[in-house]
Motif scaffolding. Structure first.
Motif, mmCIF file in Angstrom:
data_model
loop_
_atom_site.group_PDB
_atom_site.id
_atom_site.type_symbol
_atom_site.label_atom_id
_atom_site.label_comp_id
_atom_site.label_asym_id
_atom_site.label_seq_id
_atom_site.Cartn_x
_atom_site.Cartn_y
_atom_site.Cartn_z
ATOM 1 N N THR A 1 -15.165 -20.509 29.278
ATOM 2 C CA THR A 1 -14.386 -19.326 29.626
ATOM 3 C C THR A 1 -14.629 -18.206 28.612
ATOM 4 N N THR A 2 -13.794 -17.185 28.678
ATOM 5 C CA THR A 2 -13.880 -16.058 27.746
ATOM 6 C C THR A 2 -13.960 -16.542 26.296
ATOM 7 N N GLY A 3 -14.906 -15.992 25.542
ATOM 8 C CA GLY A 3 -15.039 -16.332 24.128
ATOM 9 C C GLY A 3 -14.311 -15.317 23.266
ATOM 10 N N TYR A 4 -13.524 -15.806 22.297
ATOM 11 C CA TYR A 4 -12.764 -14.928 21.404
ATOM 12 C C TYR A 4 -13.352 -14.988 19.998
ATOM 13 N N GLY A 5 -13.398 -13.840 19.344
ATOM 14 C CA GLY A 5 -13.957 -13.800 18.008
ATOM 15 C C GLY A 5 -13.802 -12.427 17.395
ATOM 16 N N TYR A 6 -14.603 -12.163 16.359
ATOM 17 C CA TYR A 6 -14.488 -10.915 15.613
ATOM 18 C C TYR A 6 -15.878 -10.362 15.315
ATOM 19 N N VAL A 7 -15.923 -9.131 14.873
ATOM 20 C CA VAL A 7 -17.187 -8.500 14.529
ATOM 21 C C VAL A 7 -17.713 -9.088 13.220
ATOM 22 N N TYR A 8 -19.026 -9.223 13.110
ATOM 23 C CA TYR A 8 -19.669 -9.955 12.013
ATOM 24 C C TYR A 8 -19.346 -9.413 10.622
ATOM 25 N N ASN A 9 -19.090 -8.102 10.502
ATOM 26 C CA ASN A 9 -18.874 -7.524 9.177
ATOM 27 C C ASN A 9 -17.394 -7.345 8.838
ATOM 28 N N LEU A 10 -16.517 -8.042 9.566
ATOM 29 C CA LEU A 10 -15.110 -8.047 9.187
ATOM 30 C C LEU A 10 -14.985 -8.766 7.846
ATOM 31 N N ASP A 11 -14.180 -8.210 6.946
ATOM 32 C CA ASP A 11 -13.976 -8.834 5.636
ATOM 33 C C ASP A 11 -13.718 -10.330 5.828
ATOM 34 N N PRO A 12 -14.481 -11.199 5.167
ATOM 35 C CA PRO A 12 -14.335 -12.648 5.375
ATOM 36 C C PRO A 12 -12.910 -13.172 5.194
ATOM 37 N N GLU A 13 -12.153 -12.604 4.264
ATOM 38 C CA GLU A 13 -10.771 -13.052 4.089
ATOM 39 C C GLU A 13 -9.926 -12.687 5.305
ATOM 40 N N LEU A 14 -10.153 -11.498 5.855
ATOM 41 C CA LEU A 14 -9.428 -11.089 7.053
ATOM 42 C C LEU A 14 -9.894 -11.904 8.258
ATOM 43 N N ALA A 15 -11.197 -12.162 8.332
ATOM 44 C CA ALA A 15 -11.734 -12.981 9.418
ATOM 45 C C ALA A 15 -11.101 -14.370 9.405
ATOM 46 N N ALA A 16 -10.893 -14.928 8.230
ATOM 47 C CA ALA A 16 -10.278 -16.248 8.107
ATOM 48 C C ALA A 16 -8.837 -16.225 8.630
ATOM 49 N N LYS A 17 -8.134 -15.121 8.386
ATOM 50 C CA LYS A 17 -6.762 -15.002 8.876
ATOM 51 C C LYS A 17 -6.733 -14.850 10.397
ATOM 52 N N ALA B 1 -11.966 -9.500 19.712
ATOM 53 C CA ALA B 1 -12.074 -9.333 21.161
ATOM 54 C C ALA B 1 -12.279 -10.648 21.885
ATOM 55 N N GLY B 2 -12.002 -10.593 23.178
ATOM 56 C CA GLY B 2 -12.381 -11.652 24.080
ATOM 57 C C GLY B 2 -13.415 -11.100 25.043
ATOM 58 N N PHE B 3 -14.642 -11.617 24.975
ATOM 59 C CA PHE B 3 -15.711 -11.192 25.885
ATOM 60 C C PHE B 3 -15.873 -12.224 26.987
ATOM 61 N N ASN B 4 -16.107 -11.736 28.218
ATOM 62 C CA ASN B 4 -16.269 -12.686 29.307
ATOM 63 C C ASN B 4 -17.528 -13.528 29.110
ATOM 64 N N THR B 5 -17.602 -14.627 29.820
ATOM 65 C CA THR B 5 -18.637 -15.640 29.606
ATOM 66 C C THR B 5 -20.042 -15.061 29.568
ATOM 67 N N GLY B 6 -20.382 -14.267 30.570
ATOM 68 C CA GLY B 6 -21.736 -13.733 30.647
ATOM 69 C C GLY B 6 -22.045 -12.671 29.626
ATOM 70 N N SER B 7 -21.011 -11.986 29.129
ATOM 71 C CA SER B 7 -21.219 -10.926 28.144
ATOM 72 C C SER B 7 -21.333 -11.445 26.718
ATOM 73 N N VAL B 8 -20.876 -12.676 26.473
ATOM 74 C CA VAL B 8 -20.881 -13.205 25.113
ATOM 75 C C VAL B 8 -22.269 -13.147 24.469
ATOM 76 N N PRO B 9 -23.353 -13.594 25.145
ATOM 77 C CA PRO B 9 -24.674 -13.516 24.501
ATOM 78 C C PRO B 9 -25.082 -12.085 24.148
ATOM 79 N N PHE B 10 -24.740 -11.131 24.992
ATOM 80 C CA PHE B 10 -25.047 -9.734 24.681
ATOM 81 C C PHE B 10 -24.226 -9.269 23.485
ATOM 82 N N ALA B 11 -22.941 -9.641 23.460
ATOM 83 C CA ALA B 11 -22.086 -9.244 22.343
ATOM 84 C C ALA B 11 -22.580 -9.840 21.033
ATOM 85 N N VAL B 12 -23.004 -11.104 21.071
ATOM 86 C CA VAL B 12 -23.514 -11.772 19.877
ATOM 87 C C VAL B 12 -24.768 -11.087 19.361
ATOM 88 N N ASN B 13 -25.706 -10.834 20.242
ATOM 89 C CA ASN B 13 -27.020 -10.341 19.838
ATOM 90 C C ASN B 13 -27.105 -8.823 19.690
#
Length: 291
Positions: A223-239, A84-96
């Motif tokens: 700007t918007t931060g892009y990333g993945y959920v923490y428990n995504l398979d590490p090999e898939l996360a790397a891709k 996902a891409g979370f907007n700037t202010g939502s990133v800390p909430f998404a992380v935590n």
């Protein structure tokens, strides 16, 4: 950080689970872009990148249109959203709160990045300065938005001693596009918005630049931060990381949309460094990253 997450390396984001049985490796990757404007526009804008993400990961990828920051957060927390891409202010909430691991964001061709919060008014308004907002109504977007609520609230309080409910009235429009259109059409007396959204709306002809006037511009924010959920398979996360890092913007639907606000590439980032200013704003406002 939510009790179900662990941060042993101290980078402020959740570590992947040590138990492999808790890793997720879906047949279809669900992707969502922050809900700032018409989802139909961004379904098209992201089409070429998502096709490339399918190619790199070997997975199907589905665009998930979310209608609010809260819905996007809940989707990732519940395991229904993988990238996902979370907007700037939502990133800390998404992380935590949801275990989001941001690792990239958009930047200009020269590597510079960011946007500013602006407070805008109708072009023909008698409001000329921040002080003129006393006794007026200001449109904000959502409580989790950095430029749409948190940054302007901190600014008005700390620099101008203006407090919501005492010196001005507030309403929530639900999104930057709603706030910008509301000001352009004269429905709102003023609004706090992300100027990157406004630039794209002007480029698309949704509003014209002469309909609004800015009375304040902030420092530059990530700007918007892009990333993945923490428990995504590490090999898939790397891709997933690989897809963002190697995507060629030239001639794509992503370039067509985001070049309107100057973006031309994805650059690597860390939450710990790039979101420090946002965490400082939140701390000043007493924001807690809890459900």
């Amino acid at each position: 950080m939510d009790a179900r997450f662990c941060d042993e390396d101290g980078d402020l984001v959740a570590d992947p689970p040590k138990d492999r049985s808790q890793w997720v490796n879906p047949d279809t990757i669900i992707f969502a872009y922050t809900p700032v404007e018409d989802p139909a526009v961004y379904r098209v804008a992201w089409a070429d990148f998502l096709a490339y993400l399918e190619q790199v990961t070997g997975k199907k990828v589905e665009f998930f249109a979310v209608d609010s920051n809260a819905a996007q957060l809940e989707a990732m927390r519940a395991g229904r959203l993988h990238v996902a891409g979370f907007n700037t202010g939502s990133v800390p909430f998404a992380v935590n709160f949801a275990g989001f691991v941001p690792f990239t964001m958009m930047a200009k061709a020269d590597g510079s990045f960011g946007y500013e919060m602006e407070i805008i008014v109708p072009a023909n308004s008698d409001i000329q300065s921040i002080e003129d907002l006393k006794g007026r109504q200001i449109a904000f977007t959502e409580p989790t938005s950095n430029s749409g609520y948190k940054a302007p609230s901190a600014l008005l309080s700390s620099q101008f001693n203006m407090v919501e409910g005492r010196d001005f009235n507030a309403l929530f429009s639900g999104g930057h596009d709603n706030s910008i259109l509301g000001v352009a059409n004269g429905d709102y007396e003023a609004a706090a918005i992300a100027n990157s959204v406004m630039k794209r709306m002007i480029e698309r002809g949704v509003i014209s630049a002469d309909q609004v006037r800015s009375i304040y511009r902030s420092q530059t924010f990530p700007t918007t931060g892009y990333g993945y959920v923490y428990n995504l398979d590490p090999e898939l996360a790397a891709k997933v990381r690989e897809a963002f890092a190697t995507f060629n913007w030239e001639g794509t639907s992503l370039q067509q949309e985001f070049s309107k606000s100057g973006e031309a590439q994805f650059i690597p980032i860390t939450y710990q460094e790039y979101w420090a200013v946002i965490r400082q704003i939140d701390a000043a406002l007493g924001v807690k990253y809890v459900p």
